[in-house]
Motif scaffolding. Sequence first.
Motif, PDB file in Angstrom:
ATOM      1  N   ALA A 168       1.645  -2.147  -3.535  1.00 58.21           N
ATOM      2  CA  ALA A 168       1.155  -0.772  -3.423  1.00 58.21           C
ATOM      3  C   ALA A 168       2.086   0.062  -2.556  1.00 58.21           C
ATOM      4  CB  ALA A 168      -0.254  -0.771  -2.846  1.00 58.21           C
ATOM      5  N   ALA A 169       2.534  -0.503  -1.444  1.00 67.30           N
ATOM      6  CA  ALA A 169       3.418   0.244  -0.552  1.00 67.30           C
ATOM      7  C   ALA A 169       4.742   0.568  -1.225  1.00 67.30           C
ATOM      8  CB  ALA A 169       3.650  -0.558   0.732  1.00 67.30           C
ATOM      9  N   ALA A 170       5.289  -0.388  -1.968  1.00 65.77           N
ATOM     10  CA  ALA A 170       6.557  -0.140  -2.670  1.00 65.77           C
ATOM     11  C   ALA A 170       6.380   0.946  -3.728  1.00 65.77           C
ATOM     12  CB  ALA A 170       7.066  -1.429  -3.302  1.00 65.77           C
ATOM     13  N   ALA A 171       5.241   0.937  -4.409  1.00 68.21           N
ATOM     14  CA  ALA A 171       4.983   1.968  -5.416  1.00 68.21           C
ATOM     15  C   ALA A 171       4.876   3.347  -4.776  1.00 68.21           C
ATOM     16  CB  ALA A 171       3.697   1.634  -6.181  1.00 68.21           C
ATOM     17  N   ILE A 172       4.185   3.428  -3.643  1.00 68.11           N
ATOM     18  CA  ILE A 172       4.082   4.703  -2.926  1.00 68.11           C
ATOM     19  C   ILE A 172       5.468   5.169  -2.488  1.00 68.11           C
ATOM     20  CG2 ILE A 172       3.185   5.828  -0.842  1.00 68.11           C
ATOM     21  CD1 ILE A 172       0.820   3.790  -1.026  1.00 68.11           C
ATOM     22  N   PHE A 181       6.749  -2.405   7.247  1.00 67.49           N
ATOM     23  CA  PHE A 181       6.938  -1.725   5.968  1.00 67.49           C
ATOM     24  C   PHE A 181       5.705  -0.948   5.532  1.00 67.49           C
ATOM     25  CE2 PHE A 181       6.896  -2.201   1.185  1.00 67.49           C
ATOM     26  CZ  PHE A 181       7.831  -1.208   0.939  1.00 67.49           C
ATOM     27  N   ILE A 182       4.556  -1.583   5.517  1.00 62.94           N
ATOM     28  CA  ILE A 182       3.368  -0.938   4.955  1.00 62.94           C
ATOM     29  C   ILE A 182       2.890   0.201   5.845  1.00 62.94           C
ATOM     30  CG2 ILE A 182       0.952  -1.331   4.336  1.00 62.94           C
ATOM     31  CD1 ILE A 182       2.059  -4.257   3.579  1.00 62.94           C
ATOM     32  N   VAL A 183       2.880  -0.011   7.155  1.00 58.55           N
ATOM     33  CA  VAL A 183       2.476   1.066   8.057  1.00 58.55           C
ATOM     34  C   VAL A 183       3.486   2.215   8.010  1.00 58.55           C
ATOM     35  CG1 VAL A 183       1.879   1.679  10.428  1.00 58.55           C
ATOM     36  CG2 VAL A 183       1.236  -0.555   9.532  1.00 58.55           C
ATOM     37  N   THR A 184       4.756   1.903   7.817  1.00 58.78           N
ATOM     38  CA  THR A 184       5.758   2.969   7.725  1.00 58.78           C
ATOM     39  C   THR A 184       5.594   3.769   6.440  1.00 58.78           C
ATOM     40  OG1 THR A 184       7.277   1.589   9.014  1.00 58.78           O
ATOM     41  CG2 THR A 184       8.220   3.493   7.914  1.00 58.78           C
ATOM     42  N   VAL A 185       5.173   3.128   5.359  1.00 57.90           N
ATOM     43  CA  VAL A 185       4.840   3.870   4.135  1.00 57.90           C
ATOM     44  C   VAL A 185       3.708   4.851   4.419  1.00 57.90           C
ATOM     45  CG1 VAL A 185       3.754   3.635   1.862  1.00 57.90           C
ATOM     46  CG2 VAL A 185       5.715   2.210   2.450  1.00 57.90           C
ATOM     47  N   ALA A 186       2.691   4.397   5.135  1.00 58.01           N
ATOM     48  CA  ALA A 186       1.596   5.302   5.508  1.00 58.01           C
ATOM     49  C   ALA A 186       2.103   6.428   6.396  1.00 58.01           C
ATOM     50  CB  ALA A 186       0.490   4.518   6.220  1.00 58.01           C
ATOM     51  N   ALA A 187       3.029   6.109   7.293  1.00 55.93           N
ATOM     52  CA  ALA A 187       3.609   7.148   8.149  1.00 55.93           C
ATOM     53  C   ALA A 187       4.354   8.182   7.315  1.00 55.93           C
ATOM     54  CB  ALA A 187       4.545   6.515   9.177  1.00 55.93           C
ATOM     55  N   LEU A 188       5.065   7.725   6.291  1.00 57.58           N
ATOM     56  CA  LEU A 188       5.761   8.670   5.412  1.00 57.58           C
ATOM     57  C   LEU A 188       4.757   9.589   4.715  1.00 57.58           C
ATOM     58  CD1 LEU A 188       8.417   9.633   4.077  1.00 57.58           C
ATOM     59  CD2 LEU A 188       8.024   7.893   2.305  1.00 57.58           C
ATOM     60  N   GLY A 220      12.729  -2.768   1.530  1.00 62.09           N
ATOM     61  CA  GLY A 220      12.627  -1.321   1.530  1.00 62.09           C
ATOM     62  C   GLY A 220      12.477  -0.682   2.895  1.00 62.09           C
ATOM     63  N   HIS A 221      12.224  -1.483   3.926  1.00 60.99           N
ATOM     64  CA  HIS A 221      11.900  -0.877   5.207  1.00 60.99           C
ATOM     65  C   HIS A 221      13.073  -0.119   5.810  1.00 60.99           C
ATOM     66  CE1 HIS A 221       9.938  -1.178   9.432  1.00 60.99           C
ATOM     67  NE2 HIS A 221       9.513  -0.120   8.787  1.00 60.99           N
ATOM     68  N   ARG A 222      14.272  -0.653   5.671  1.00 62.09           N
ATOM     69  CA  ARG A 222      15.445   0.047   6.214  1.00 62.09           C
ATOM     70  C   ARG A 222      15.576   1.427   5.571  1.00 62.09           C
ATOM     71  NH1 ARG A 222      20.288   0.913   4.190  1.00 62.09           N
ATOM     72  NH2 ARG A 222      19.971  -0.612   2.521  1.00 62.09           N
ATOM     73  N   VAL A 233      12.781   1.661  -8.074  1.00 62.96           N
ATOM     74  CA  VAL A 233      11.737   0.708  -7.708  1.00 62.96           C
ATOM     75  C   VAL A 233      12.332  -0.579  -7.157  1.00 62.96           C
ATOM     76  CG1 VAL A 233       9.890  -0.746  -8.633  1.00 62.96           C
ATOM     77  CG2 VAL A 233      10.051   1.656  -9.319  1.00 62.96           C
ATOM     78  N   ALA A 234      13.416  -1.051  -7.753  1.00 59.07           N
ATOM     79  CA  ALA A 234      14.018  -2.314  -7.323  1.00 59.07           C
ATOM     80  C   ALA A 234      14.514  -2.266  -5.881  1.00 59.07           C
ATOM     81  CB  ALA A 234      15.165  -2.699  -8.254  1.00 59.07           C
ATOM     82  N   GLU A 235      14.798  -1.066  -5.361  1.00 61.79           N
ATOM     83  CA  GLU A 235      15.225  -0.936  -3.966  1.00 61.79           C
ATOM     84  C   GLU A 235      14.041  -0.846  -3.009  1.00 61.79           C
ATOM     85  OE1 GLU A 235      18.046   2.174  -3.304  1.00 61.79           O
ATOM     86  OE2 GLU A 235      19.297   1.598  -5.020  1.00 61.79           O
ATOM     87  N   CYS A 236      12.867  -0.594  -3.533  1.00 68.35           N
ATOM     88  CA  CYS A 236      11.671  -0.458  -2.701  1.00 68.35           C
ATOM     89  C   CYS A 236      10.870  -1.746  -2.613  1.00 68.35           C
ATOM     90  CB  CYS A 236      10.768   0.651  -3.267  1.00 68.35           C
ATOM     91  SG  CYS A 236      11.558   2.272  -3.383  1.00 68.35           S
ATOM     92  N   VAL A 237      10.990  -2.600  -3.617  1.00 67.55           N
ATOM     93  CA  VAL A 237      10.196  -3.826  -3.688  1.00 67.55           C
ATOM     94  C   VAL A 237      10.841  -4.908  -2.835  1.00 67.55           C
ATOM     95  CG1 VAL A 237       9.403  -5.672  -5.212  1.00 67.55           C
ATOM     96  CG2 VAL A 237       9.295  -3.293  -5.960  1.00 67.55           C
TER      97      VAL A 237
END
Length: 357
Positions: free
Chosen positions: A178-182, A261-268, A291-293, A191-195
């Motif tokens: 879910a985080a990679a999709a967001i 990663f997941i909390v940073t997606v929420a931060a974005l 994807g976190h970097r 997508v391949a760079e986010c997963v």
Amino acid sequence: MYPVAPLNRALSSAIQARIDNKTKPLGALGDLETLALRLGQIQLQQVSDPLAICHPTMLVFAGDHGIANAGVSIAPSEVTTQMVLNFVAGGAAINVFCRQLGWQLKVVDCGILAPLDHPQVISQRLGAGTRPFHQVPAMGRAQVEQGFALARELVRAQLADGCNLLAFGEMGIGNTSAAAAIMAALTGLPVAECVGRGTGVDDAIFARKVALISEALALHQPDRHDPVGVLAAVGGFEIVQLTGAILAAAEAGVPVLVDGFIVTVAALCAVRLAPGVRDYLIFAHQSQEQGHRLLLEALDARPLLQLGMRLGEGSGAALALPLLEAAVNFYNQMASFAEAGVDNVVETPRDAARVDG
């Protein structure tokens, strides 16, 4: 929706001057000086006031994901509930770190498969897991708004109890998908760079994650300028409440120590909804998730730690607390040159000193 005020930087020069006049070379404490400046900008009404960290609180949000049934993880969805029970029993890594470092830890059920009747689990359920987002939207917009409202009230309750530093963790099998999709929807990155590998999946499962997320984005065509719509299309109940909690903390003028990663997606998501949020975010670490970097770069963030971690739960944020405490303590307790009777021989401009050293 969230009136997040930008930082009042009127005291910035005075705070920086106080930091520079401690008994050390200019910039010698590195990122601790940057931390002290940021905390001062958030907290101080006058430069002579002390900085403080009071009742630091870690909220771990849990939720299940319909996408998990499509085989994107090595673990079944039932593990989410098992780990929530492990949290309340005190046996997870986040429990160990919170006990060691002085965090207050609270666990929130945002929508795991079945409700838990447990006094240590805060129930803020948006459903019994999201729908499989590669086939239908994960949730409705009304559920996103409900999640924001619940998170806001929860954050306000922590602040009313005297907390002035928050960190957030998460648990949910399938939530890296879910985080990679967001992330892909909001940034436009491939997508391949986010997963990433999440729980440690093999190449076949990794390829399935990429394919299913790509299918989902093609199906829903989410608008990158509409974070609420993105969360509804491909998000998770815990990611929704993470986003709402970050918004609420920033609205209240309280710093958030951001985990992986997941909390940073929420931060974005939160920053896209209210750009002023960015001023209140302190990034704890860089996760091993691929994807976190790129996420950190998108947020112009420099993390405090890089330990090769990819556990989640808020574990990286928990470990960064002593660095914030060190920043607070040197600002409050370290003598100035005048107080210590030490000659200040560093007269070069600040920028020149940094280049030289």
